[in-house]
Design a protein around this motif. Structure first.
Motif, PDB file in Angstrom:
ATOM      1  N   GLU A  37     -16.214 -29.808 -23.496  1.00 15.62           N
ATOM      2  CA  GLU A  37     -16.598 -30.565 -24.862  1.00 15.62           C
ATOM      3  C   GLU A  37     -17.421 -29.490 -25.631  1.00 15.62           C
ATOM      4  O   GLU A  37     -17.525 -29.105 -26.729  1.00 15.62           O
ATOM      5  CB  GLU A  37     -17.618 -31.656 -24.566  1.00 15.62           C
ATOM      6  N   MET A  40     -15.107 -26.820 -26.954  1.00 12.37           N
ATOM      7  CA  MET A  40     -14.376 -27.331 -28.184  1.00 12.37           C
ATOM      8  C   MET A  40     -15.182 -27.069 -29.487  1.00 12.37           C
ATOM      9  O   MET A  40     -14.581 -26.984 -30.498  1.00 12.37           O
ATOM     10  CB  MET A  40     -13.934 -28.689 -27.818  1.00 12.37           C
ATOM     11  N   TYR A 342     -10.476 -34.233 -34.351  1.00 11.01           N
ATOM     12  CA  TYR A 342      -9.725 -34.679 -33.172  1.00 11.01           C
ATOM     13  C   TYR A 342      -9.003 -33.357 -32.381  1.00 11.01           C
ATOM     14  O   TYR A 342      -8.714 -32.436 -33.029  1.00 11.01           O
ATOM     15  CB  TYR A 342      -8.598 -35.716 -33.456  1.00 11.01           C
ATOM     16  N   SER A 343      -8.886 -33.259 -31.143  1.00 10.60           N
ATOM     17  CA  SER A 343      -8.227 -32.177 -30.264  1.00 10.60           C
ATOM     18  C   SER A 343      -6.865 -32.104 -30.907  1.00 10.60           C
ATOM     19  O   SER A 343      -6.203 -31.222 -30.550  1.00 10.60           O
ATOM     20  CB  SER A 343      -8.688 -32.413 -28.873  1.00 10.60           C
ATOM     21  N   LYS A 346      -7.007 -29.833 -33.783  1.00 10.32           N
ATOM     22  CA  LYS A 346      -7.240 -28.527 -34.005  1.00 10.32           C
ATOM     23  C   LYS A 346      -6.999 -27.699 -32.581  1.00 10.32           C
ATOM     24  O   LYS A 346      -6.920 -26.371 -32.473  1.00 10.32           O
ATOM     25  CB  LYS A 346      -8.965 -28.315 -33.933  1.00 10.32           C
ATOM     26  N   THR A 348      -6.682 -26.104 -28.548  1.00  8.68           N
ATOM     27  CA  THR A 348      -7.877 -25.659 -27.853  1.00  8.68           C
ATOM     28  C   THR A 348      -7.462 -24.214 -28.077  1.00  8.68           C
ATOM     29  O   THR A 348      -6.256 -23.904 -28.361  1.00  8.68           O
ATOM     30  CB  THR A 348      -7.874 -26.060 -26.214  1.00  8.68           C
TER      31      THR A 348
END
Length: 352
Positions: A37, A40, A342-343, A346, A348
Motif C-alpha cells: 500500500e 502504491m 483505484y488500482s 492506475k 502497479t
C-alpha cells in the motif's frame, strides 16, 4: 555515510543509515501488505523483522496450514499466501532488515530514528508497527523430561511440514483452533490421532466441530476427554507413551510417538513497550480511523493494534495497512493533496 539505495538493497553495508518514508516493523502478512500500500502511494518503505525471513508466524510456524478467510481463496496454505504477498511487493524493491529487532526509537512525527539490535540505523518520517503480538514462543507443558523429547522432535509445537507426521501415532493436546485444525489434517495421514482436552468442549467454528465429530465417528480421531497431560514415557528422546490424567487422578497411557501441545503462544512486545506508547496487555490502542497510536507518527496494524470492534483476522490487518498508508501520506507530503485512485485505474509499476 550514504543512505541505502532503495532500488538496490545490496548497495550499501548492512549498518549504513537507511532513509525511507516509512519504517515497517514486522514482516508478516500485514506488514507485507502495508509495504504494498505504501508503494502504491509512492511512499518508500523498509521491512524490519527479528526473524531471518519474511512471513512472520505464517512462514515460521505453520507454512502448510490452510487459511480459509482470505478473500477469493477458498483455502490457501500460509506459506503460499506469503509467497503471493512477496510477489505483490516485488515491483517496489522494498529492502528488508532481517534477524534484527528495533531496540530504540527516537525523534518525532516526520523525523524518526530507529536503531536495531545489530546497530543498523534507519531514518523514517513515519513508523508502522505490524509486529503481531510481538516476540512469540510456545506455552510449554510442565512435564518432566520435556527437553530431550523436544530435541529429538518427538514433541513439537508447530507443524512446518505435514508430511513429516505420516504414519505416526500422535497426541494433539489443546482445545482451540490450532489443535482442531491439525487434528483434522493429520488424521488423514497419521496412523492414529488422539485429541486431548481437559473438558469435552472445544473452541472452534461450528463447521470444524462438526468435522471433528464425523472423524470421531469414523474412528479417524479418538477424543480423550476430560484429561490433561500428566507425564511422558520413553528414553533417549524416543517417545513411547503419553500419560494423561483426569482431575480426580485417574491415569491413562496413550501409546504414541509424537506429542503436539497447542496451548497458545507466550508473547512479549519487547523494546516496543518502552517507547512511551500506550499499551494494554501486549497490545497497542490506536485511533480506528487512522491506526495512529498515542505517539504521533507511529501507527499500529494487525494483531498488535487494539480498538473497539477489532477482529483478529488477517484480512482486517490488510485493511488497516491501507488505512495507515493513506494516513501517513500527508506526513510525507504535507503540501500535496492525495487524489485517491483505484488500482484497476492506475495499475502497479511496470504495468501498462
Amino acid at each position: 555515510m550514504s543512505a541505502l539505495s532503495l532500488a538496490d538493497p545490496s548497495a550499501a553495508p548492512a549498518n549504513s543509515p537507511k532513509i525511507v518514508d516509512v519504517a515497517i516493523i514486522g514482516a508478516g502478512p500485514t506488514g507485507l501488505f502495508a509495504a504494498f500500500e505504501c508503494g502504491m502511494l509512492k511512499l518508500s518503505s523498509v521491512l524490519i523483522d527479528a526473524l531471518d525471513a519474511v512471513g512472520g508466524q505464517c512462514a515460521a510456524l505453520y507454512p502448510e496450514k490452510p487459511i480459509y478467510d482470505i478473500p477469493a481463496h477458498p483455502a490457501i496454505p500460509a506459506g503460499a499466501l506469503i509467497d503471493s504477498l512477496e510477489a505483490q511487493i516485488a515491483p517496489f524493491n522494498v529492502p528488508r532488515v532481517l534477524s534484527q529487532r528495533v531496540e530504540k526509537l527516537s525523534g518525532r512525527r516526520g523525523d524518526f530514528t530507529l536503531t536495531t539490535s545489530t546497530g543498523t540505523v534507519i531514518h523514517a518520517k513515519a513508523v508502522i508497527v505490524a509486529a503481531g503480538a510481538g516476540a512469540f514462543g510456545p506455552n510449554r507443558p510442565p512435564l518432566d523430561g520435556l527437553e530431550a523429547f523436544e530435541q529429538s522432535g518427538a514433541i513439537q509445537y508447530y507443524v512446518r511440514r505435514r508430511s513429516d507426521f505420516a504414519g505416526r501415532r500422535i497426541v494433539v493436546a489443546g482445545g482451540g483452533d490450532s489443535a482442531l485444525d491439525w487434528a483434522l489434517s493429520l488424521a488423514e495421514i497419521a496412523e492414529k490421532v488422539f485429541l486431548l482436552h481437559r473438558r469435552d468442549r472445544f473452541r472452534g467454528a461450528p463447521e470444524t466441530l462438526s468435522r471433528i465429530e464425523a472423524f470421531v465417528t469414523e474412528g479417524r480421531i479418538e477424543k480423550v476427554v476430560p484429561y490433561q497431560l500428566h507425564g511422558l514415557q520413553g528414553e533417549a528422546g524416543v517417545l513411547r507413551g503419553v500419560e494423561v490424567a483426569t482431575l480426580d487422578g485417574q491415569v491413562r497411557v496413550l501409546e504414541a510417538d509424537t506429542l503436539l501441545p497447542f496451548y497458545g503462544l507466550s508473547t512479549d512486545l519487547g523494546p516496543i513497550a518502552a517507547w512511551n506508547l500506550d499499551t494494554t496487555r501486549s497490545q497497542i490502542p490506536v485511533t480506528p480511523s487512522s491506526l495512529e497510536t498515542s505517539l504521533p507518527g507511529v501507527f499500529a496494524i494487525g494483531d498488535v493494534a487494539s480498538y473497539p470492534g477489532k477482529l483478529k483476522l488477517i484480512l482486517q490487518g490488510f485493511a488497516e495497512g491501507a488505512m495507515a498508508a493513506h494516513a501517513i501520506y500527508p506526513i510525507v507530503h504535507p503540501d500535496t493533496a492525495l487524489h485517491f485512485e483505484y488500482s484497476t485505474s492506475k495499475g502497479t509499476p511496470g504495468q501498462p
